[in-house]
Design a protein around this motif. Structure first.
Motif, PDB file in Angstrom:
ATOM      1  N   HIS A 159       0.846  -1.196   0.000  1.00 19.83           N
ATOM      2  CA  HIS A 159       0.000   0.000   0.000  1.00 19.83           C
ATOM      3  C   HIS A 159       0.884   1.250   0.000  1.00 19.83           C
ATOM      4  CE1 HIS A 159       1.180   0.326   4.185  1.00 19.83           C
ATOM      5  NE2 HIS A 159       0.716  -0.893   4.421  1.00 19.83           N
ATOM      6  N   GLY A 160       0.259   2.424   0.015  1.00 17.51           N
ATOM      7  CA  GLY A 160       1.009   3.678  -0.008  1.00 17.51           C
ATOM      8  C   GLY A 160       1.036   4.410   1.323  1.00 17.51           C
ATOM      9  N   HIS A 161       0.642   3.712   2.402  1.00 21.54           N
ATOM     10  CA  HIS A 161       0.638   4.346   3.728  1.00 21.54           C
ATOM     11  C   HIS A 161       2.032   4.299   4.355  1.00 21.54           C
ATOM     12  CE1 HIS A 161      -3.619   4.611   3.413  1.00 21.54           C
ATOM     13  NE2 HIS A 161      -3.848   3.315   3.565  1.00 21.54           N
ATOM     14  N   LEU A 162       2.261   5.163   5.334  1.00 27.01           N
ATOM     15  CA  LEU A 162       3.521   5.142   6.083  1.00 27.01           C
ATOM     16  C   LEU A 162       3.542   3.936   7.013  1.00 27.01           C
ATOM     17  CD1 LEU A 162       3.759   8.919   7.126  1.00 27.01           C
ATOM     18  CD2 LEU A 162       4.895   7.796   5.192  1.00 27.01           C
ATOM     19  N   TRP A 163       4.738   3.434   7.291  1.00 28.89           N
ATOM     20  CA  TRP A 163       4.885   2.333   8.249  1.00 28.89           C
ATOM     21  C   TRP A 163       4.863   2.912   9.662  1.00 28.89           C
ATOM     22  CZ3 TRP A 163       3.971  -1.649   5.485  1.00 28.89           C
ATOM     23  CH2 TRP A 163       4.521  -1.825   4.220  1.00 28.89           C
ATOM     24  N   SER A 164       3.981   2.388  10.500  1.00 23.04           N
ATOM     25  CA  SER A 164       3.853   2.836  11.891  1.00 23.04           C
ATOM     26  C   SER A 164       3.752   4.361  11.980  1.00 23.04           C
ATOM     27  CB  SER A 164       5.045   2.342  12.728  1.00 23.04           C
ATOM     28  OG  SER A 164       5.093   0.934  12.741  1.00 23.04           O
ATOM     29  N   GLY A 165       3.147   4.964  10.944  1.00 18.90           N
ATOM     30  CA  GLY A 165       2.936   6.418  10.932  1.00 18.90           C
ATOM     31  C   GLY A 165       4.205   7.232  10.817  1.00 18.90           C
ATOM     32  N   GLU A 200      -0.619  13.015  -2.859  1.00 21.35           N
ATOM     33  CA  GLU A 200       0.341  12.820  -3.953  1.00 21.35           C
ATOM     34  C   GLU A 200       1.551  12.017  -3.479  1.00 21.35           C
ATOM     35  OE1 GLU A 200      -0.691  16.825  -6.595  1.00 21.35           O
ATOM     36  OE2 GLU A 200       0.996  16.860  -5.197  1.00 21.35           O
ATOM     37  N   LYS A 201       1.985  12.295  -2.258  1.00 20.96           N
ATOM     38  CA  LYS A 201       3.114  11.538  -1.703  1.00 20.96           C
ATOM     39  C   LYS A 201       2.741  10.067  -1.524  1.00 20.96           C
ATOM     40  CE  LYS A 201       5.652  15.213   0.671  1.00 20.96           C
ATOM     41  NZ  LYS A 201       6.001  15.815   1.978  1.00 20.96           N
ATOM     42  N   SER A 202       1.511   9.815  -1.121  1.00 23.18           N
ATOM     43  CA  SER A 202       1.043   8.438  -0.961  1.00 23.18           C
ATOM     44  C   SER A 202       1.044   7.701  -2.307  1.00 23.18           C
ATOM     45  CB  SER A 202      -0.368   8.445  -0.367  1.00 23.18           C
ATOM     46  OG  SER A 202      -0.847   7.135  -0.231  1.00 23.18           O
ATOM     47  N   CYS A 203       0.640   8.415  -3.367  1.00 20.72           N
ATOM     48  CA  CYS A 203       0.667   7.830  -4.729  1.00 20.72           C
ATOM     49  C   CYS A 203       2.092   7.469  -5.130  1.00 20.72           C
ATOM     50  CB  CYS A 203       0.082   8.809  -5.750  1.00 20.72           C
ATOM     51  SG  CYS A 203      -1.693   9.068  -5.599  1.00 20.72           S
ATOM     52  N   MET A 204       3.008   8.430  -4.905  1.00 20.84           N
ATOM     53  CA  MET A 204       4.398   8.201  -5.301  1.00 20.84           C
ATOM     54  C   MET A 204       5.010   7.067  -4.481  1.00 20.84           C
ATOM     55  SD  MET A 204       7.502  10.847  -5.824  1.00 20.84           S
ATOM     56  CE  MET A 204       9.184  10.307  -6.037  1.00 20.84           C
ATOM     57  N   LEU A 205       4.693   7.003  -3.197  1.00 20.79           N
ATOM     58  CA  LEU A 205       5.233   5.956  -2.333  1.00 20.79           C
ATOM     59  C   LEU A 205       4.780   4.580  -2.813  1.00 20.79           C
ATOM     60  CD1 LEU A 205       6.996   5.562   0.133  1.00 20.79           C
ATOM     61  CD2 LEU A 205       4.990   5.881   1.588  1.00 20.79           C
ATOM     62  N   LEU A 206       3.527   4.480  -3.213  1.00 21.39           N
ATOM     63  CA  LEU A 206       3.005   3.210  -3.718  1.00 21.39           C
ATOM     64  C   LEU A 206       3.747   2.804  -4.995  1.00 21.39           C
ATOM     65  CD1 LEU A 206       0.986   0.891  -3.547  1.00 21.39           C
ATOM     66  CD2 LEU A 206      -0.671   2.313  -4.765  1.00 21.39           C
ATOM     67  N   VAL A 207       3.934   3.745  -5.911  1.00 18.02           N
ATOM     68  CA  VAL A 207       4.644   3.450  -7.167  1.00 18.02           C
ATOM     69  C   VAL A 207       6.082   3.016  -6.869  1.00 18.02           C
ATOM     70  CG1 VAL A 207       5.528   4.449  -9.321  1.00 18.02           C
ATOM     71  CG2 VAL A 207       3.193   4.982  -8.559  1.00 18.02           C
ATOM     72  N   MET A 208       6.772   3.751  -5.974  1.00 22.43           N
ATOM     73  CA  MET A 208       8.155   3.407  -5.616  1.00 22.43           C
ATOM     74  C   MET A 208       8.235   1.988  -5.042  1.00 22.43           C
ATOM     75  SD  MET A 208       9.400   6.968  -3.813  1.00 22.43           S
ATOM     76  CE  MET A 208      10.783   6.211  -2.950  1.00 22.43           C
ATOM     77  N   ARG A 209       7.310   1.664  -4.158  1.00 21.27           N
ATOM     78  CA  ARG A 209       7.338   0.330  -3.530  1.00 21.27           C
ATOM     79  C   ARG A 209       7.080  -0.770  -4.554  1.00 21.27           C
ATOM     80  NH1 ARG A 209       3.893   1.900   1.950  1.00 21.27           N
ATOM     81  NH2 ARG A 209       5.631   2.884   3.070  1.00 21.27           N
ATOM     82  N   ARG A 244     -11.746  -2.353  -1.150  1.00 24.86           N
ATOM     83  CA  ARG A 244     -12.084  -1.182  -1.972  1.00 24.86           C
ATOM     84  C   ARG A 244     -11.057  -0.064  -1.756  1.00 24.86           C
ATOM     85  NH1 ARG A 244     -15.387   0.259  -6.277  1.00 24.86           N
ATOM     86  NH2 ARG A 244     -14.115   2.059  -6.728  1.00 24.86           N
ATOM     87  N   GLU A 245     -10.643   0.126  -0.508  1.00 22.07           N
ATOM     88  CA  GLU A 245      -9.703   1.209  -0.193  1.00 22.07           C
ATOM     89  C   GLU A 245      -8.376   1.013  -0.925  1.00 22.07           C
ATOM     90  OE1 GLU A 245      -6.581   3.290   2.231  1.00 22.07           O
ATOM     91  OE2 GLU A 245      -6.881   1.136   2.329  1.00 22.07           O
ATOM     92  N   LEU A 246      -7.971  -0.265  -1.092  1.00 16.28           N
ATOM     93  CA  LEU A 246      -6.683  -0.541  -1.740  1.00 16.28           C
ATOM     94  C   LEU A 246      -6.761  -0.317  -3.249  1.00 16.28           C
ATOM     95  CD1 LEU A 246      -3.773  -1.418  -1.263  1.00 16.28           C
ATOM     96  CD2 LEU A 246      -4.484  -3.793  -1.568  1.00 16.28           C
TER      97      LEU A 246
END
Length: 763
Positions: A561-567, A581-590, A745-747
């Motif tokens: 997913h694109g969430h932060l680990w342990s916040g 936007e950062k969440s989108c980029m993080l998901l793509v990077m991962r 759905r959220e994913l």
């Protein structure tokens, strides 16, 4: 591992003799593989200091090993590599604690990241160096692939490599003529010469060796006393004697053994000292001595037997201090299983020796424990700890529990009743809990492998029908895509499986059912349909099969997913944009970081990402667990008599299975550099319209920045495009899962948002 304090003594007293390597021409050189690989990893020019920051395997190691093999070939020296096998038993609490990575390693890595984030790259590199916690078995797949390609001989010893090397040298057929290994090898009675180092890099290669006779004369001790001194100084299998742990340990130990006449008398005399008593040192000493004198080897007849019984006569020895008694069967301790492990069938040791599998799962079984060390990011997130404990290890259908169940189902009842405990670094010193490998759910799952014995005729037909050339996930999924095709795979080979391709295909099918991708009916589950659908849109040359499989496993485990680990936002993550936007980029990077980059054979020299290293820990842990499960599935197949057992293609089978390598963070870093560069050039704003003025030029400039930033990557521009094609394949898989209601759905919303964000940014 060398005997502590001995190397400096050998140099100071000039016991090392150096000769041109050509002296060994037209001979067979036995090489302790762990000793050789440790030398390459720990020393320039083949040391890769940033491995602890990037994850993955050394990038230049293959080239270095091939260069060394060419140098030996040029001098007509035939190498025979011997790997360590199972670990001899570690009985004391202190010995078991030694299997955990020292706390200083985590501290150094933490400090290294702090230095790197403060712009102190040289200081960070020094701290990262040597903290990759790399083991021989992390490297063995790439090493054995080289050996197969270059036709290099190797064997995996049942336990310690040096004992197997002595057997090969002492055998009546003289399988090898000299031994290159650690100084520990000198401890075995009758071994007089050991090569301690070989320089294959210089224009005129050399080697250095040591002669035990000259050491005995210099120290004024007998061979038995030298054995005691080596144990008391400390080596891989014996901790140093507490009474002589200081800078002058060698002199103090020699004097002590001479005074008391033997190590046993010295240890007994000091047995009541608090440190000695606390360590239970007398028992450790006795165990180490028996382990050396009666070490177990695999004989040329395929039997695991004590070394002294396998070599009929000791070598001629010119030293008057040499102890001439050669042990007989009556001298062998009856409790060797207490020193090594309880005995596995000789057939298992044979499969291990020929490379069908690595020793790791057998170590879990024989030691009754799985030791889980912190990953390279130090494993500070609750998500990773849950993943490695609940998903990888403890889960009743998880890969490790299934692996144990597969082994136990084909061994005798003693092993079937064995408990195996999970020891996790973050739970120390709490008492461990047993893994549920013999729960009804796990044992029933393991029995389902019997449903796959597909004969070669059907596999051959599928290769033709699918116009395919390799036995892999794609072929196996294609052969079960419809009810009619799946029904054919229920036909059983009448005489058992014969050919290598039959075994590889059936191992993959069995694995896919064990992991829930294929059902008991041999039909696809939603995960298999997603994978098969996505692979139909992929280019063969892109090599997406293994990464896509790992991606789907990570989705199922809830960690893709694109969430932060342990916040917590770690360094090296997204640099620009809103939180969404950062969440989108993080998901793509991962997602892209699951894909291996095409590297040149040189150490990593590009930017680092702690954020991606955290994610890489999930990928690495999963890859290793699945690779072990595949290897044990092939072992289970042979021990069930489902395939012909007398065969010489065991290594070929292993090297034909998925998950041959381990990915580093490279592709995710490449994606970040491209996307950051494009955003920066575009006035620090993300590209929304790919046809807007200046965007095409900006993308070209961003690709050129990638070329400059990644000198160790083959064609970075094309790799960026390949990475985004992998994104397309994973998105196809996610949409297929969504169409069947098999993903939250959220994913899927996260993936669709990331696709909308990424699409205009692509080159």
């Amino acid at each position: 591992m060398p005997i502590k304090h001995l190397d400096s003594y050998l140099s100071e007293r000039k016991h090392l003799q150096t000769h041109p390597l050509s002296v060994l021409s037209d001979s067979r050189l036995g090489i302790d593989a762990s000793h050789y690989l440790a030398t390459l990893i720990d020393n320039p020019p083949s040391r890769e200091p940033l491995l602890a920051a990037t994850g993955g395997l050394p990038l230049a190691l293959t080239t270095r090993i091939e260069s060394d093999l060419r140098a030996l070939e040029k001098l007509r020296i035939k190498p025979v590599f011997v790997f360590n096998g199972l670990q001899p038993s570690r009985r004391t609490k202190q010995q078991q604690q030694q299997q955990f990575e020292p706390p200083e390693a985590c501290k150094d890595r933490r400090e290294a990241w702090a230095k790197y984030e403060a712009g102190q790259e040289d200081a960070a590199t020094k701290l990262f160096e040597g903290r990759s916690n790399l083991q021989t078995w992390d490297l063995w797949k790439i090493v054995l692939r080289i050996f197969k390609h270059r036709n290099v001989e190797f064997i995996v010893a049942p336990y310690v490599a040096w004992a197997q090397l002595i057997y090969l040298q002492r055998h009546s057929k003289s399988y090898i003529h000299a031994i290159y290994g650690p100084t520990e090898t000198l401890l075995y009675p009758g071994v007089d010469k050991v090569i301690t180092s070989v320089d294959l890099v210089s224009a005129n290669p050399t080697f250095s060796f040591v002669q035990k006779r000259s050491i005995l004369n210099d120290l004024g001790v007998s061979e038995e006393q030298f054995l005691d001194i080596g144990i008391l100084l400390g080596s891989e299998h014996s901790p140093p004697f507490p009474a002589t742990v200081h800078e002058q340990a060698l002199k103090a130990t020699v004097d002590m053994v001479k005074y008391y006449k033997s190590g046993f008398a010295a240890v007994s005399a000091m047995a009541d000292q608090p440190h000695v008593k606390a360590m239970q040192y007398p028992e450790l000493y006795a165990r180490a001595r028996s382990m050396i004198k009666y070490s177990l080897i695999l004989s040329s007849e395929g039997l695991v037997t004590p070394l002294p019984l396998a070599i009929n006569t000791p070598p001629p020895h010119g030293n008057p201090n040499h102890h001439n008694h050669h042990p007989t069967a009556a001298d062998i301790p009856s409790d060797l299983h207490e020193i090594f492990t309880h005995r596995l069938p000789d057939e298992v040791y044979f499969y291990l020796s020929r490379g069908l599998m690595g020793p790791q799962p057998l170590v879990w079984l024989t030691t009754s424990q799985i030791i889980e060390n912190p990953p390279l990011d130090n494993g500070e997130t609750t998500e990773y700890r849950r993943f490695v404990k609940e998903v990888i290890t403890d889960g009743q259908t998880g890969p490790r529990a299934t692996t144990l169940a597969l082994m136990m189902s084909v061994l005798n009842p003693f092993w079937q009743s064995k408990k195996v405990m999970g020891h996790f670094w973050f739970e120390q010193p709490a008492p461990p809990k047993p893994i549920a490998h013999n729960s009804p759910q796990t044992t029933q799952l393991a029995e389902r492998v019997s449903g796959w014995n597909v004969p070669y005729a059907i596999i051959e037909e599928e290769l033709r029908r699918q116009n395919w050339s390799t036995i892999d996930f794609s072929l196996c999924l294609g052969a079960t895509v419809s009810e009619k095709l799946a029904a054919r795979t229920k036909i059983k080979a009448p005489q058992g499986l014969e050919k290598k391709d039959e075994i590889v295909a059936n191992v993959i099918w069995r694995f896919l059912e064990l992991r829930g991708f294929l059902q008991n009916t041999h039909m696809h589950s939603p995960l298999a349909r997603a994978m098969h659908t996505a692979l139909r849109n992929a280019r063969l040359t892109d090599k997406f099969q293994d990464p896509l499989y790992l991606f789907l496993e990570l989705v199922r485990a809830g960690v893709m997913h694109g969430h932060l680990w342990s916040g917590r936002a770690f360094s090296g993550g997204p640099s620009f944009g809103t939180d969404d936007e950062k969440s989108c980029m993080l998901l793509v990077m991962r997602v892209l970081s699951i894909l291996p980059l095409n590297f040149m054979p040189q150490p990593w020299s590009a930017p680092l990402s702690r954020e991606l290293l955290v994610f890489n820990s999930f990928v690495r842990s999963l890859t290793r667990a699945l690779r072990t499960l595949l290897e044990v599935t092939s072992l289970n197949m042979l021990l069930r008599h489902d395939a012909r057992r007398a065969r010489d293609d065991l290594l070929d089978i292993n090297l034909s299975l998925p998950f041959q390598t381990e990915v580093n963070t490279g592709f995710g870093v490449l994606a970040k550099v491209y996307l950051d560069a494009l955003t920066h050039i575009n006035g620090r704003q993300r590209v929304r319209d790919p046809n807007a003025e200046g965007v095409r030029e900006a993308k070209q400039m961003a690709l050129e920045i990638c070329e400059e930033t990644f000198p160790g990557v083959k064609n970075p521009k094309m790799e960026v495009e390949r990475g985004f094609r992998f994104w397309d394949v994973t998105l196809t898989a996610m949409r297929q899962l969504h169409s069947e209601g098999a993903v939250l759905r959220e994913l899927i919303d996260q993936f669709e948002a990331a696709e909308a964000w990424l699409a205009p940014m692509r080159p």
